[in-house]
Design an enzyme around this catalytic site. Sequence first.
Site, mmCIF file in Angstrom:
data_model
loop_
_atom_site.group_PDB
_atom_site.id
_atom_site.type_symbol
_atom_site.label_atom_id
_atom_site.label_comp_id
_atom_site.label_asym_id
_atom_site.label_seq_id
_atom_site.Cartn_x
_atom_site.Cartn_y
_atom_site.Cartn_z
ATOM 1 N N ASP A 126 -5.293 0.541 -4.563
ATOM 2 C CA ASP A 126 -3.843 0.432 -4.731
ATOM 3 C C ASP A 126 -3.451 -0.907 -5.349
ATOM 4 O O ASP A 126 -2.489 -1.024 -6.092
ATOM 5 C CB ASP A 126 -3.118 0.659 -3.400
ATOM 6 C CG ASP A 126 -3.794 -0.035 -2.218
ATOM 7 O OD1 ASP A 126 -4.785 -0.775 -2.415
ATOM 8 O OD2 ASP A 126 -3.324 0.171 -1.085
ATOM 9 N N HIS A 127 -4.236 -1.962 -5.022
ATOM 10 C CA HIS A 127 -3.948 -3.338 -5.468
ATOM 11 C C HIS A 127 -5.138 -4.188 -5.039
ATOM 12 O O HIS A 127 -6.006 -3.713 -4.304
ATOM 13 C CB HIS A 127 -2.664 -3.872 -4.814
ATOM 14 C CG HIS A 127 -2.700 -3.743 -3.317
ATOM 15 N ND1 HIS A 127 -3.483 -4.551 -2.513
ATOM 16 C CD2 HIS A 127 -2.114 -2.853 -2.480
ATOM 17 C CE1 HIS A 127 -3.349 -4.183 -1.259
ATOM 18 N NE2 HIS A 127 -2.532 -3.132 -1.203
ATOM 19 N N SER A 154 0.818 -1.212 0.000
ATOM 20 C CA SER A 154 0.000 0.000 0.000
ATOM 21 C C SER A 154 0.853 1.265 0.000
ATOM 22 O O SER A 154 0.404 2.310 -0.467
ATOM 23 C CB SER A 154 -0.941 0.008 1.205
ATOM 24 O OG SER A 154 -1.851 -1.054 1.080
ATOM 25 N N GLU A 205 -10.059 7.091 2.205
ATOM 26 C CA GLU A 205 -9.670 5.687 2.041
ATOM 27 C C GLU A 205 -10.601 4.744 2.798
ATOM 28 O O GLU A 205 -10.787 4.888 4.013
ATOM 29 C CB GLU A 205 -8.236 5.436 2.540
ATOM 30 C CG GLU A 205 -7.778 4.007 2.199
ATOM 31 C CD GLU A 205 -6.593 3.500 3.012
ATOM 32 O OE1 GLU A 205 -6.312 4.055 4.093
ATOM 33 O OE2 GLU A 205 -5.970 2.524 2.577
ATOM 34 N N HIS A 238 -1.279 -9.631 -1.167
ATOM 35 C CA HIS A 238 -1.740 -8.841 -2.310
ATOM 36 C C HIS A 238 -1.488 -9.610 -3.590
ATOM 37 O O HIS A 238 -0.651 -10.498 -3.619
ATOM 38 C CB HIS A 238 -0.984 -7.503 -2.377
ATOM 39 C CG HIS A 238 -1.119 -6.680 -1.140
ATOM 40 N ND1 HIS A 238 -0.311 -5.602 -0.862
ATOM 41 C CD2 HIS A 238 -1.970 -6.780 -0.089
ATOM 42 C CE1 HIS A 238 -0.665 -5.069 0.296
ATOM 43 N NE2 HIS A 238 -1.665 -5.768 0.792
ATOM 44 N N HIS A 258 -6.812 -9.895 3.562
ATOM 45 C CA HIS A 258 -5.724 -10.582 4.280
ATOM 46 C C HIS A 258 -6.279 -11.671 5.194
ATOM 47 O O HIS A 258 -5.648 -12.704 5.397
ATOM 48 C CB HIS A 258 -4.923 -9.578 5.118
ATOM 49 C CG HIS A 258 -3.998 -8.721 4.313
ATOM 50 N ND1 HIS A 258 -2.942 -9.228 3.593
ATOM 51 C CD2 HIS A 258 -3.968 -7.372 4.110
ATOM 52 C CE1 HIS A 258 -2.297 -8.227 2.984
ATOM 53 N NE2 HIS A 258 -2.904 -7.094 3.280
ATOM 54 N N THR A 268 -1.355 4.241 3.406
ATOM 55 C CA THR A 268 -2.055 4.935 2.320
ATOM 56 C C THR A 268 -2.172 6.439 2.567
ATOM 57 O O THR A 268 -1.705 7.234 1.740
ATOM 58 C CB THR A 268 -3.429 4.293 2.058
ATOM 59 O OG1 THR A 268 -3.259 2.880 1.907
ATOM 60 C CG2 THR A 268 -4.101 4.877 0.829
HETATM 61 MG MG MG Z 1 -4.341 1.460 3.188
HETATM 62 ZN ZN ZN Z 2 -2.664 -5.178 2.498
#
Ligand code: MG
Ligand code: ZN
Length: 375
Positions: free
Chosen positions: A310-311, A91, A263, A336, A272, A144
Site C-alpha cells: 500500500d505504501h 493503509s 496480507e 509512512h 513504524h 487493509t
Molecule cells: Mg495493513
Molecule cells: Zn502503517
Amino acid sequence: MKKSPILFLLLLMAACHPKQPTTLEEATLPEPTDSISFTPPKNIVLMIGDGMGLTQITAGLYMNGNKLNLEQFQYIGLHKSYSSNDLITDSAAGATAFASGKKTYNGAIGLDAGGKPAKTILEEAEAAGMSTGLVVTSSITHATPACFYAHERDRGLMEQIAGDLSISGVDFFVGGGKKYFDRRLDERNLIKEMEGKGFVISNFIDTDFNNVSIDFNKKFGYFTADAEPLPKSQGRDYFVQACQSALNYLSSQNDKGFFLMIEGSQIDWGGHANNSDYIISEMIEFDQAIGVVLDFAKQDGETLIIVTADHETGGYAINPGSTWDSIIPAFTTDKHTAVLIPVFAFGPGQELFGGLYENTAIFDKMNRALGFIKS
Ligand code: MG
Ligand code: ZN
C-alpha cells in the site's frame, strides 16, 4: 508564445513550496495496456505487504541468502500510492484504492472521497459466483482486509467493520480480532450469528491453526488472536499454512474461480517501530507465503498473482557498514512515506501490470483481467 523566466521561477517556487495543497490530480492517461491480449485468469490472488517498499524487499532478499520467491516474477511495475487528501497514504486509503479503484481520504474503509460506498473487487467476484477469501497477520478487521468487504467512514470502527464481515459474502478468512466479534459493546455475538449462517469458526484458544480440520462444505473462519496476532519472531506460525489452506479450500468450491487477498500486515509495524529485524522476519515469511501461492499458480495455470504494498513505512534505508554482509539500517521517519511502490505479477494477465500507474489502476487491471470491464 515565449514564457517569462520570472513567471517560470514563480511557478517553480509555487510547485516546491511545502505548504501548497497536496491534493494531486489523478493521472488520466489512456490505459497503455489496452492493446495487450491475454488469456483471462480464472483466479486472482492479491498479496499486499503492508509498508513493503523496495528497501524492505532488498533487506529481506539479502538477509535470506540473496534469494526471494519474488525473483520468479517477470512482470514488474510501479504505483503512485498517494491518497485523495494527502501525499502520504494510510493503509485504509491504500487498500480502498486497490479494492475499489477509488482514491479516498486517509482512514476511509471502502468509501470514495465523497463518503459513498465503493463496490469492491471482492464484492464483484462474489456477484460473479466466485469464492472469496482473506488471510492476514493482523486482525481481520484491520484497515487493509476491511477495505475489501466493509464500508465505514473510519478505520477505528472495529466493531462496525466486524459487523460488515459478518454479513459479507466472504467464504474463508484467517486473522486476529476475535474480540470485535464476541466481546462487543452491543453484546451481539457475531461468531454465533455467522455459525448460524453456514460458517464453522474456530480460534487460537481451541486449537492451533496447523491442527484445525477444514470442512470444505461449509464457510470457514479462524481467529488467530483476540486482537492483533504476535510478530513472527515471537511465535506466530499460522500464516504460510493458512495461505495453503485458503488455496486448497477456495479451489475446491466451484468452477467459477476465486479471489483471495493475502496480507503480510506486520512489515508495516516493523517500519513504524524502526526495527529492521522485525521488518526482515516479516518480509521473509511473506515471501514464503508468496512461494506457496506461486507453487499453486504454476500447477493450476489459471491463477494471476499480484504482489504489491500500500505504501512504504519508515523511510527505510540500507547504509554502508563496516562489513559487506550486514544490513546497516537507517530510518527517516516512524511514519509512512510517499515513495513509488513496486508491483509484481505472475500468471495469465501478468502483462497488464508493467508500467508506472496510479494505485487505483491495480483495481482496473484486475477487473480487466477477470473480464468484469470490457474495454
Ligand atoms: Mg495493513
Ligand atoms: Zn502503517
